[in-house]
Design a protein around this motif. Structure first.
Motif, PDB file in Angstrom:
ATOM      1  N   ASN A 181       0.832  -1.203   0.000  1.00  0.00           N
ATOM      2  CA  ASN A 181       0.000   0.000   0.000  1.00  0.00           C
ATOM      3  C   ASN A 181       0.865   1.250   0.000  1.00  0.00           C
ATOM      4  N   LYS A 182       0.569   2.171  -0.902  1.00  0.00           N
ATOM      5  CA  LYS A 182       1.341   3.411  -1.011  1.00  0.00           C
ATOM      6  C   LYS A 182       0.540   4.652  -0.638  1.00  0.00           C
ATOM      7  N   VAL A 183      -0.675   4.461  -0.148  1.00  0.00           N
ATOM      8  CA  VAL A 183      -1.540   5.604   0.158  1.00  0.00           C
ATOM      9  C   VAL A 183      -1.401   6.045   1.609  1.00  0.00           C
ATOM     10  N   ILE A 184      -1.368   5.097   2.534  1.00  0.00           N
ATOM     11  CA  ILE A 184      -1.319   5.439   3.956  1.00  0.00           C
ATOM     12  C   ILE A 184       0.006   6.116   4.296  1.00  0.00           C
ATOM     13  N   GLU A 185      -0.077   7.197   5.031  1.00  0.00           N
ATOM     14  CA  GLU A 185       1.107   7.970   5.443  1.00  0.00           C
ATOM     15  C   GLU A 185       1.498   7.523   6.851  1.00  0.00           C
ATOM     16  N   ASP A 186       2.390   6.542   6.919  1.00  0.00           N
ATOM     17  CA  ASP A 186       2.752   5.959   8.204  1.00  0.00           C
ATOM     18  C   ASP A 186       3.805   6.783   8.917  1.00  0.00           C
ATOM     19  N   ARG A 187       3.959   6.504  10.210  1.00  0.00           N
ATOM     20  CA  ARG A 187       4.814   7.299  11.092  1.00  0.00           C
ATOM     21  C   ARG A 187       5.542   6.404  12.090  1.00  0.00           C
ATOM     22  N   ALA A 188       6.623   6.937  12.643  1.00  0.00           N
ATOM     23  CA  ALA A 188       7.201   6.444  13.890  1.00  0.00           C
ATOM     24  C   ALA A 188       6.934   7.512  14.943  1.00  0.00           C
ATOM     25  N   TYR A 189       6.571   7.079  16.150  1.00  0.00           N
ATOM     26  CA  TYR A 189       6.183   8.008  17.206  1.00  0.00           C
ATOM     27  C   TYR A 189       6.985   7.770  18.486  1.00  0.00           C
ATOM     28  N   MET A 190       7.219   8.836  19.223  1.00  0.00           N
ATOM     29  CA  MET A 190       7.675   8.746  20.610  1.00  0.00           C
ATOM     30  C   MET A 190       6.768   9.638  21.447  1.00  0.00           C
ATOM     31  N   ILE A 191       6.144   9.031  22.454  1.00  0.00           N
ATOM     32  CA  ILE A 191       5.275   9.771  23.369  1.00  0.00           C
ATOM     33  C   ILE A 191       5.952   9.830  24.731  1.00  0.00           C
ATOM     34  N   ARG A 192       6.054  11.023  25.271  1.00  0.00           N
ATOM     35  CA  ARG A 192       6.682  11.220  26.579  1.00  0.00           C
ATOM     36  C   ARG A 192       5.594  11.191  27.652  1.00  0.00           C
ATOM     37  N   ILE A 193       5.770  10.299  28.638  1.00  0.00           N
ATOM     38  CA  ILE A 193       4.760  10.070  29.667  1.00  0.00           C
ATOM     39  C   ILE A 193       5.303  10.522  31.018  1.00  0.00           C
ATOM     40  N   PRO A 194       4.780  11.589  31.603  1.00  0.00           N
ATOM     41  CA  PRO A 194       5.335  12.096  32.869  1.00  0.00           C
ATOM     42  C   PRO A 194       4.952  11.266  34.090  1.00  0.00           C
ATOM     43  N   GLU A 195       3.855  10.513  34.015  1.00  0.00           N
ATOM     44  CA  GLU A 195       3.388   9.737  35.167  1.00  0.00           C
ATOM     45  C   GLU A 195       4.142   8.410  35.204  1.00  0.00           C
ATOM     46  N   LEU A 196       5.296   8.436  35.845  1.00  0.00           N
ATOM     47  CA  LEU A 196       6.216   7.302  35.815  1.00  0.00           C
ATOM     48  C   LEU A 196       5.767   6.166  36.724  1.00  0.00           C
ATOM     49  N   PHE A 197       5.415   6.490  37.964  1.00  0.00           N
ATOM     50  CA  PHE A 197       5.197   5.466  38.990  1.00  0.00           C
ATOM     51  C   PHE A 197       3.736   5.260  39.372  1.00  0.00           C
ATOM     52  N   SER A 198       2.851   6.095  38.901  1.00  0.00           N
ATOM     53  CA  SER A 198       1.441   5.957  39.254  1.00  0.00           C
ATOM     54  C   SER A 198       0.581   6.461  38.112  1.00  0.00           C
ATOM     55  N   ALA A 199      -0.693   6.152  38.176  1.00  0.00           N
ATOM     56  CA  ALA A 199      -1.619   6.552  37.124  1.00  0.00           C
ATOM     57  C   ALA A 199      -1.760   8.068  37.066  1.00  0.00           C
ATOM     58  N   PRO A 200      -2.092   8.611  35.894  1.00  0.00           N
ATOM     59  CA  PRO A 200      -2.272  10.064  35.773  1.00  0.00           C
ATOM     60  C   PRO A 200      -3.501  10.546  36.540  1.00  0.00           C
ATOM     61  N   VAL A 201      -3.331  11.619  37.276  1.00  0.00           N
ATOM     62  CA  VAL A 201      -4.408  12.163  38.110  1.00  0.00           C
ATOM     63  C   VAL A 201      -4.693  13.597  37.700  1.00  0.00           C
ATOM     64  N   ASP A 202      -5.958  13.927  37.528  1.00  0.00           N
ATOM     65  CA  ASP A 202      -6.375  15.297  37.241  1.00  0.00           C
ATOM     66  C   ASP A 202      -6.236  16.117  38.521  1.00  0.00           C
ATOM     67  N   ALA A 203      -5.366  17.118  38.502  1.00  0.00           N
ATOM     68  CA  ALA A 203      -5.089  17.903  39.703  1.00  0.00           C
ATOM     69  C   ALA A 203      -6.320  18.642  40.208  1.00  0.00           C
ATOM     70  N   SER A 204      -7.243  18.967  39.324  1.00  0.00           N
ATOM     71  CA  SER A 204      -8.415  19.747  39.732  1.00  0.00           C
ATOM     72  C   SER A 204      -9.483  18.894  40.412  1.00  0.00           C
ATOM     73  N   THR A 205      -9.513  17.586  40.077  1.00  0.00           N
ATOM     74  CA  THR A 205     -10.549  16.714  40.636  1.00  0.00           C
ATOM     75  C   THR A 205     -10.000  15.649  41.586  1.00  0.00           C
ATOM     76  N   GLY A 206      -8.720  15.327  41.424  1.00  0.00           N
ATOM     77  CA  GLY A 206      -8.130  14.256  42.224  1.00  0.00           C
ATOM     78  C   GLY A 206      -8.430  12.868  41.697  1.00  0.00           C
ATOM     79  N   TYR A 207      -9.111  12.776  40.540  1.00  0.00           N
ATOM     80  CA  TYR A 207      -9.465  11.482  39.959  1.00  0.00           C
ATOM     81  C   TYR A 207      -8.447  11.067  38.896  1.00  0.00           C
ATOM     82  N   VAL A 208      -8.266   9.768  38.759  1.00  0.00           N
ATOM     83  CA  VAL A 208      -7.427   9.243  37.687  1.00  0.00           C
ATOM     84  C   VAL A 208      -8.056   9.590  36.346  1.00  0.00           C
ATOM     85  N   THR A 209      -7.274  10.202  35.462  1.00  0.00           N
ATOM     86  CA  THR A 209      -7.779  10.656  34.171  1.00  0.00           C
ATOM     87  C   THR A 209      -6.745  10.377  33.095  1.00  0.00           C
TER      88      THR A 209
END
Length: 301
Positions: A181-209
């Motif tokens: 296939n020559k139509v799809i524009e594929d990629r390589a990605y790197m996503i930086r994740i700041p929540e290293l040791f625990s799940a992401p938490v919304d600071a305004s609600t205190g809930y995992v988000t």
């Protein structure tokens, strides 16, 4: 291809189960993680299309094979039902013991909809509250050119970036059902994740988000200004990377796609070749590692 009973969501089983341990209700248990598998309907669709099997992450008892916990789509009866879990997952999940205590803490996986998922586990809890998770990226679009799919396990590493430690997730897209296939524009990605040791938490609600990133949240590094630009261009690119949530590399030659978890690219009618293999090597080729990253690649647990 097509499960039943406790595994009714199971599609074609391409992935290798990941053996590890969880503490479930106070009992340390040998478990296997595996995804729902591939829906062969994907062979015949040009754009991102919802599946009717393979939309699951399973945790089973490694000794008995009984299902202990699973995540699935709305209405599936899963322990964790997720509204965007609409696409099959052919790859093995990447499972991390992030604190080194011998128990699985996190799992990551991509799907046929160009989405990436994160799951966090509360060791010691009962099965009902053992795991929670959500979509952390959606990197596809609605037309043929942006119908990016993830067939392989993401790689994760730890790095220090501008004085702060992050998880880096690296993954690449490619349509395995149609390698020419020559139509799809594929990629390589790197996503930086700041929540290293625990799940992401919304600071305004205190809930995992779990927040969904898109390509607009990532720096396009295809022109490699950090590695090959002028001094002013390098500085501007480094600042842009600092404020982004990671990067994307466009595979510019028609038909280039990722055919391996270690970022291999296939050009139709030409030989298979590899770029650097793993996250740290890819970053080195781009001229970024030496100045910005100090990476440690996680092994499978």
């Amino acid at each position: 291809n097509g499960g039943s009973g406790d595994f009714s969501e199971l599609g074609q089983t391409w992935s290798t189960p990941v053996k590890t341990k969880l503490n479930i209700g106070g009992t340390e248990t040998d478990v296997l993680f595996f995804a729902g598998g591939y829906d062969e309907d994907q062979d015949d669709v040009a754009t991102i299309t919802e599946d009717d099997m393979g939309r699951a992450l399973y945790v089973v008892d490694a000794k008995t094979g009984s299902r202990l916990w699973w995540a699935g789509p709305i209405g599936s009866g899963a322990n964790l039902e997720l509204s965007q879990m609409k696409y099959s997952m052919p790859a093995s999940p990447k499972v991390l013991d992030i604190d080194g205590d011998g128990l699985a803490d996190q799992a990551y996986i991509g799907d046929m909809g160009g989405q990436i998922w994160r799951f966090d586990f509360n060791n010691g809890n009962s099965a009902g509250t053992l795991g929670f998770g959500g979509r952390i990226a959606n990197l596809s679009g609605g037309d043929h050119a942006s119908a990016r799919r993830f067939y392989h396990t993401p790689d994760l590493s730890v790095s220090t970036f501008w004085g702060k430690r992050y998880l880096n997730l690296v993954i690449g897209s490619g349509f395995h059902a149609h390698p020419l296939n020559k139509v799809i524009e594929d990629r390589a990605y790197m996503i930086r994740i700041p929540e290293l040791f625990s799940a992401p938490v919304d600071a305004s609600t205190g809930y995992v988000t779990y927040t969904t990133l898109t390509e607009s949240d990532l720096l396009d590094i295809t022109d490699n200004k950090i590695g090959e630009g002028t001094d002013s261009e390098k500085l501007a690119a480094e600042k842009a990377l600092q404020s982004a949530n990671g990067w994307m590399l466009k595979l510019e030659n028609k038909g280039e796609k990722v055919f391996n978890r270690y970022i291999r690219l296939l050009k139709p009618h030409k030989k298979l070749f590899a770029y650097g293999i793993i996250a740290s090597v890819i970053l080195t080729i781009l001229g970024i590692v030496s100045s910005l990253f100090n990476s440690i690649i996680f092994d499978e647990i």
